[in-house]
Design a protein around this motif. Structure first.
Motif, PDB file in Angstrom:
ATOM      1  N   LEU A   1     -12.189  -0.500   5.123  1.00 19.45           N
ATOM      2  CA  LEU A   1     -11.152  -0.139   3.649  1.00 19.45           C
ATOM      3  C   LEU A   1     -10.020  -0.108   4.806  1.00 19.45           C
ATOM      4  O   LEU A   1      -9.123  -0.268   4.263  1.00 19.45           O
ATOM      5  N   ALA A   2     -10.589   0.455   6.072  1.00 12.39           N
ATOM      6  CA  ALA A   2      -8.911   0.977   7.048  1.00 12.39           C
ATOM      7  C   ALA A   2      -8.470  -0.336   7.245  1.00 12.39           C
ATOM      8  O   ALA A   2      -7.064  -0.533   7.575  1.00 12.39           O
ATOM      9  N   SER A   3      -9.049  -1.374   8.142  1.00 14.15           N
ATOM     10  CA  SER A   3      -8.568  -2.456   8.639  1.00 14.15           C
ATOM     11  C   SER A   3      -7.457  -3.467   7.433  1.00 14.15           C
ATOM     12  O   SER A   3      -7.172  -4.290   7.121  1.00 14.15           O
ATOM     13  N   LEU A   4      -8.807  -3.179   6.222  1.00 13.83           N
ATOM     14  CA  LEU A   4      -7.644  -3.751   5.184  1.00 13.83           C
ATOM     15  C   LEU A   4      -6.854  -3.291   4.365  1.00 13.83           C
ATOM     16  O   LEU A   4      -5.065  -4.573   4.210  1.00 13.83           O
ATOM     17  N   GLY A   5      -6.603  -2.299   4.251  1.00 16.13           N
ATOM     18  CA  GLY A   5      -4.776  -1.505   4.627  1.00 16.13           C
ATOM     19  C   GLY A   5      -3.898  -1.901   5.567  1.00 16.13           C
ATOM     20  O   GLY A   5      -2.862  -2.160   5.345  1.00 16.13           O
ATOM     21  N   TYR A   6      -4.458  -1.960   6.678  1.00 20.06           N
ATOM     22  CA  TYR A   6      -3.953  -2.172   7.598  1.00 20.06           C
ATOM     23  C   TYR A   6      -3.486  -2.998   7.947  1.00 20.06           C
ATOM     24  O   TYR A   6      -2.177  -3.959   8.178  1.00 20.06           O
ATOM     25  N   LEU A   7      -4.041  -4.599   7.158  1.00 19.82           N
ATOM     26  CA  LEU A   7      -3.625  -5.672   7.242  1.00 19.82           C
ATOM     27  C   LEU A   7      -2.741  -6.243   5.734  1.00 19.82           C
ATOM     28  O   LEU A   7      -2.169  -7.000   5.388  1.00 19.82           O
ATOM     29  N   GLY A   8      -2.636  -4.779   4.865  1.00 19.79           N
ATOM     30  CA  GLY A   8      -1.986  -5.017   3.667  1.00 19.79           C
ATOM     31  C   GLY A   8      -2.398  -5.958   2.211  1.00 19.79           C
ATOM     32  O   GLY A   8      -2.595  -6.171   1.300  1.00 19.79           O
ATOM     33  N   LEU A   9      -4.243  -5.707   2.666  1.00 18.57           N
ATOM     34  CA  LEU A   9      -4.852  -6.071   1.759  1.00 18.57           C
ATOM     35  C   LEU A   9      -5.387  -5.140   1.020  1.00 18.57           C
ATOM     36  O   LEU A   9      -5.946  -5.426  -0.376  1.00 18.57           O
ATOM     37  N   GLY A  10      -5.557  -4.111   1.353  1.00 21.71           N
ATOM     38  CA  GLY A  10      -6.116  -2.797   0.805  1.00 21.71           C
ATOM     39  C   GLY A  10      -5.168  -2.320   0.011  1.00 21.71           C
ATOM     40  O   GLY A  10      -4.390  -2.344  -0.548  1.00 21.71           O
ATOM     41  N   ALA A  11      -5.593  -0.572   0.419  1.00 25.04           N
ATOM     42  CA  ALA A  11      -4.414   0.336  -0.203  1.00 25.04           C
ATOM     43  C   ALA A  11      -2.755  -0.302  -0.074  1.00 25.04           C
ATOM     44  O   ALA A  11      -2.596  -0.267   1.293  1.00 25.04           O
ATOM     45  N   GLN A  12      -2.067   0.407  -0.339  1.00 25.26           N
ATOM     46  CA  GLN A  12      -0.407  -0.426  -0.636  1.00 25.26           C
ATOM     47  C   GLN A  12       0.670   0.951   0.087  1.00 25.26           C
ATOM     48  O   GLN A  12       0.275   2.118  -1.001  1.00 25.26           O
ATOM     49  N   PRO A  13       1.352   0.751   0.534  1.00 22.04           N
ATOM     50  CA  PRO A  13       1.865   1.607   0.490  1.00 22.04           C
ATOM     51  C   PRO A  13       2.747   2.654  -0.613  1.00 22.04           C
ATOM     52  O   PRO A  13       3.679   1.469  -1.468  1.00 22.04           O
ATOM     53  N   PRO A  14       3.475   3.722  -0.524  1.00 24.52           N
ATOM     54  CA  PRO A  14       3.010   4.928  -0.365  1.00 24.52           C
ATOM     55  C   PRO A  14       2.123   5.679   0.243  1.00 24.52           C
ATOM     56  O   PRO A  14       1.488   6.689   0.887  1.00 24.52           O
ATOM     57  N   GLN A  15       0.630   5.527  -0.089  1.00 26.75           N
ATOM     58  CA  GLN A  15      -0.289   6.006  -0.672  1.00 26.75           C
ATOM     59  C   GLN A  15      -0.408   6.123   0.609  1.00 26.75           C
ATOM     60  O   GLN A  15      -0.298   4.958   1.776  1.00 26.75           O
ATOM     61  N   PRO A  16      -1.211   7.349   0.997  1.00 31.91           N
ATOM     62  CA  PRO A  16      -1.603   7.984   2.694  1.00 31.91           C
ATOM     63  C   PRO A  16      -3.071   7.629   3.662  1.00 31.91           C
ATOM     64  O   PRO A  16      -3.809   7.996   3.424  1.00 31.91           O
ATOM     65  N   GLU A  17      -3.906   5.922   2.726  1.00 32.09           N
ATOM     66  CA  GLU A  17      -4.859   5.813   3.392  1.00 32.09           C
ATOM     67  C   GLU A  17      -4.930   5.371   5.139  1.00 32.09           C
ATOM     68  O   GLU A  17      -3.176   5.145   5.083  1.00 32.09           O
ATOM     69  N   TRP A  18      -5.821   5.876   5.322  1.00 29.15           N
ATOM     70  CA  TRP A  18      -5.427   5.754   7.109  1.00 29.15           C
ATOM     71  C   TRP A  18      -5.413   4.941   7.912  1.00 29.15           C
ATOM     72  O   TRP A  18      -4.452   4.443   8.625  1.00 29.15           O
ATOM     73  N   GLY A  19      -5.816   3.906   7.536  1.00 29.08           N
ATOM     74  CA  GLY A  19      -5.680   2.155   7.229  1.00 29.08           C
ATOM     75  C   GLY A  19      -3.502   1.875   7.534  1.00 29.08           C
ATOM     76  O   GLY A  19      -3.039   1.378   8.600  1.00 29.08           O
ATOM     77  N   VAL A  20      -3.209   2.169   6.637  1.00 27.43           N
ATOM     78  CA  VAL A  20      -1.397   2.314   5.945  1.00 27.43           C
ATOM     79  C   VAL A  20      -1.121   2.818   7.053  1.00 27.43           C
ATOM     80  O   VAL A  20       0.033   2.534   7.761  1.00 27.43           O
ATOM     81  N   LEU A  21      -1.800   4.754   7.478  1.00 32.71           N
ATOM     82  CA  LEU A  21      -0.932   5.044   8.175  1.00 32.71           C
ATOM     83  C   LEU A  21      -1.297   4.440   9.683  1.00 32.71           C
ATOM     84  O   LEU A  21      -0.081   4.535  10.587  1.00 32.71           O
ATOM     85  N   LEU A  22      -2.041   4.010  10.279  1.00 34.11           N
ATOM     86  CA  LEU A  22      -1.807   3.250  11.614  1.00 34.11           C
ATOM     87  C   LEU A  22      -0.875   2.085  10.906  1.00 34.11           C
ATOM     88  O   LEU A  22      -0.320   2.089  12.694  1.00 34.11           O
ATOM     89  N   ALA A  23      -0.746   1.256  10.089  1.00 34.87           N
ATOM     90  CA  ALA A  23       0.016  -0.329  10.515  1.00 34.87           C
ATOM     91  C   ALA A  23       1.625   0.167   9.858  1.00 34.87           C
ATOM     92  O   ALA A  23       2.445  -0.296  10.464  1.00 34.87           O
ATOM     93  N   GLU A  24       1.827   1.337   9.520  1.00 30.20           N
ATOM     94  CA  GLU A  24       3.224   2.090   9.376  1.00 30.20           C
ATOM     95  C   GLU A  24       3.527   2.885  10.662  1.00 30.20           C
ATOM     96  O   GLU A  24       4.910   2.930  11.528  1.00 30.20           O
ATOM     97  N   GLY A  25       2.793   3.820  11.557  1.00 29.69           N
ATOM     98  CA  GLY A  25       2.786   4.522  12.716  1.00 29.69           C
ATOM     99  C   GLY A  25       2.782   3.242  14.096  1.00 29.69           C
ATOM    100  O   GLY A  25       3.462   3.393  15.606  1.00 29.69           O
ATOM    101  N   MET A  26       2.412   1.695  13.772  1.00 34.37           N
ATOM    102  CA  MET A  26       2.975   1.746  15.006  1.00 34.37           C
ATOM    103  C   MET A  26       3.886   0.496  15.928  1.00 34.37           C
ATOM    104  O   MET A  26       4.066   0.325  17.106  1.00 34.37           O
TER     105      MET A  26
END
Length: 562
Positions: free
Chosen positions: A505-530
């Protein structure tokens, strides 16, 4: 029968791929028309012309027949976005991904060997064969994109030893291969450790030792026995790496098949996604089949389908890691930060380091990171738990049906969640719903195989034969004998896989295929922080630590469950 089941499942999945244009969330004709001419008005006549050209006016059977016929002749259609033939985009991308996956498989084998070498030597000497499953659990819980980002920062940006991105020669593949192969090697180490432990403690080994066989001869026999187990999993792992390489390819800017598929899915360019998913599916099926062949060659005539069915996989154990620590830490973080607002933007407080006001610092928009990690725990961990519960239900329904569905389970077992997510995102668009559907669609297969093994073992047991002879009904046998024996081990198996579901789930959020910003999902947080990891490492460190704690905690708990 199993081969037939796999073939039917492969044909069924291929048919679904061929029908993706009809499943798209938007009109394919409108998409093609706008891609060809953005200024042209999408009138009814123009749309009808495009539908005739694409074969959409003849219904699903005509569409599937036309796509299948073209695919067999090497024509995979035309991109809806660029208007170029899809086949021309695949050649170079496939070559890059195959090279990267081959090097990652080598890294995985080296990592596995390093983790099991010491227990293997100790076992040959008659000492304890306890392995490093706790350390392997930590490595397996690390996302590939996080490992890749750290390697990129240290060895490419800071030290300048290796290239940062792109693909020109094999030096560009070193860091991506390490990032992709390390977690896979840790998973293989757990499987290999269990297999070596079984072989080293088997009665035949003691008999050979007493008979005076040389240590070298015994070592070769042990490796052969354990290798028959590892090779079966290696095919699945290689297929998974080939499909899930997208995260690493995105981090390092590698022009591989995964990155091509992710870009196409985000643009909802269905023909490109169709071609990429089809290639990944075929490679996965081939890798799984080669692994099964190698498994049979290593073990020889002793390996039968019945023996495979009866061998239920072990749950991962965790060594001396304490059960309560990960749960206490994550619960404490949630209780600490759940009352804070994770969405308030304060540009004057951008990228502040940890302090009393912001214990985990702030992100690039000045949002409190503690609040976002805490709310992300409810999103990522709770969603992973829900998917795990759904997986258990599906696994029990499929598993207790005996051999039915085994071919589909074997094929789906080699299909990464990223691949399904690409297809779902290309049709329905990215989002957390797409991520849940994608992960659940593939995560049921391993627990289902486990449930099937246990159910078959119970049905063939002596006490059930006696129960039938005494007149026990099928319902009584199912609810009083089979399910009580199947459910607890399947729950442990699914619980072991909870961290993998959270990582997916986190990987899909990181790739933009899962939860979308500004949702505080951990994969999204990692993608935003990189993008800011070098200046403010805490924006990545805390979400990554939360993911690792969830993974280790689940593995530890599963190892302690009885």
């Amino acid at each position: 029968m199993r081969l037939l089941g796999r073939l039917c499942a492969l044909l069924g999945l291929t048919a679904v791929i061929g029908l993706l244009p009809l499943l798209a969330g938007r009109d394919p004709a409108l998409s093609v028309l706008r891609a060809r001419s953005a200024e042209r008005e999408p009138d009814a006549e123009a749309l009808a012309s495009v539908r005739r050209e694409l074969g959409l006016d003849g219904g699903p059977f005509e569409l599937l027949g036309r796509w299948s016929s073209r695919a067999l002749h090497g024509d995979l259609g035309t991109s809806w976005v660029s208007g170029e033939p899809v086949t021309g985009q695949l050649g170079a991308a496939i070559s890059v991904s195959v090279t990267l996956t081959a090097l990652a498989a080598l890294v995985a084998i080296l990592v596995m060997t390093a983790l099991v070498a010491r227990p293997f030597v100790r076992g040959l000497r008659g000492q304890s064969v306890a392995g490093r499953a706790g350390f392997a659990a930590v490595l397996a819980a690390l996302p590939e994109f996080l490992i890749g980002s750290v390697l990129l920062l240290v060895f490419a940006v800071r030290l300048g030893w290796l290239p940062t991105s792109g693909w020109r020669d094999l030096s560009y593949a070193v860091l991506p291969a390490i990032a992709l192969g390390t977690p896979a090697g840790a998973v293989l180490a757990v499987v290999a450790g269990d297999a070596l432990r079984d072989a080293l403690t088997a009665p035949w080994r003691r008999s050979w030792t007493a008979a005076g066989f040389r240590v070298r001869t015994i070592a070769v026999a042990v490796v052969r026995r354990a290798g028959s187990v590892v090779t079966g999993q290696l095919g699945i792992v290689v297929a998974g790496m080939f499909g899930s390489a997208a995260t690493v390819e995105v981090v390092f800017g590698v022009p591989g098949l995964g990155r091509l598929a992710v870009d196409a899915a985000l643009a909802q360019d269905v023909p490109v996604v169709q071609a990429c998913v089809l290639v990944i599916l075929l490679v996965g099926a081939a890798a799984g089949a080669l692994g099964a062949v190698a498994q049979r060659l290593l073990l020889g005539p002793a390996l039968t389908d019945g023996a495979l069915e009866a061998a239920a996989p072990r749950e991962i154990t965790s060594g001396r890691l304490h059960l309560a620590l990960p749960a206490v830490v994550v619960t404490g973080v949630v209780l600490w930060g759940i009352w804070r607002d994770p969405f308030t933007v304060d540009l004057a407080a951008r990228l502040l380091p940890p302090s009393a006001a912001h214990p985990m610092g702030t992100d690039a928009l000045g949002r409190d990171l503690l609040a976002r990690v805490a709310h992300g725990a409810l999103h990522t961990a709770a969603l992973a738990a829900g998917v795990t519960a759904l997986v258990v239900v599906i696994a029990l329904l499929v598993g207790v049906a005996g051999r039915r569905g085994s071919g589909a389970a074997d094929l789906v077992n080699a299909l990464p969640a990223v691949v399904v997510a690409l297809a779902v995102a290309a049709t329905a668009g990215p989002g957390w719903t797409s991520a849940v559907v994608a992960v659940a669609a593939v995560a049921w297969a391993p627990p289902a195989a486990h449930a099937r093994s246990l159910a078959l073992e119970q049905r063939g047991s002596a006490h059930l034969t006696a129960a039938r002879a005494l007149g026990a009904s099928t319902r009584h046998i199912m609810f009083r004998h089979v399910l009580p024996a199947v459910v607890p081990p399947v729950l442990r198996n699914a619980f072991v896989r909870l961290p993998a579901i959270a990582l997916a789930l986190a990987s899909l959020g990181y790739l933009g295929l899962g939860a979308q910003p500004p949702q505080p999902e951990w994969g999204v947080l990692l993608a935003e922080g990189m993008p800011n990891v070098e200046r403010a490492p805490w924006v990545v460190a805390f979400p990554a630590a939360a993911l690792v704690l969830i993974g280790v905690g689940a593995v530890v708990a599963a190892g302690r469950m009885r």
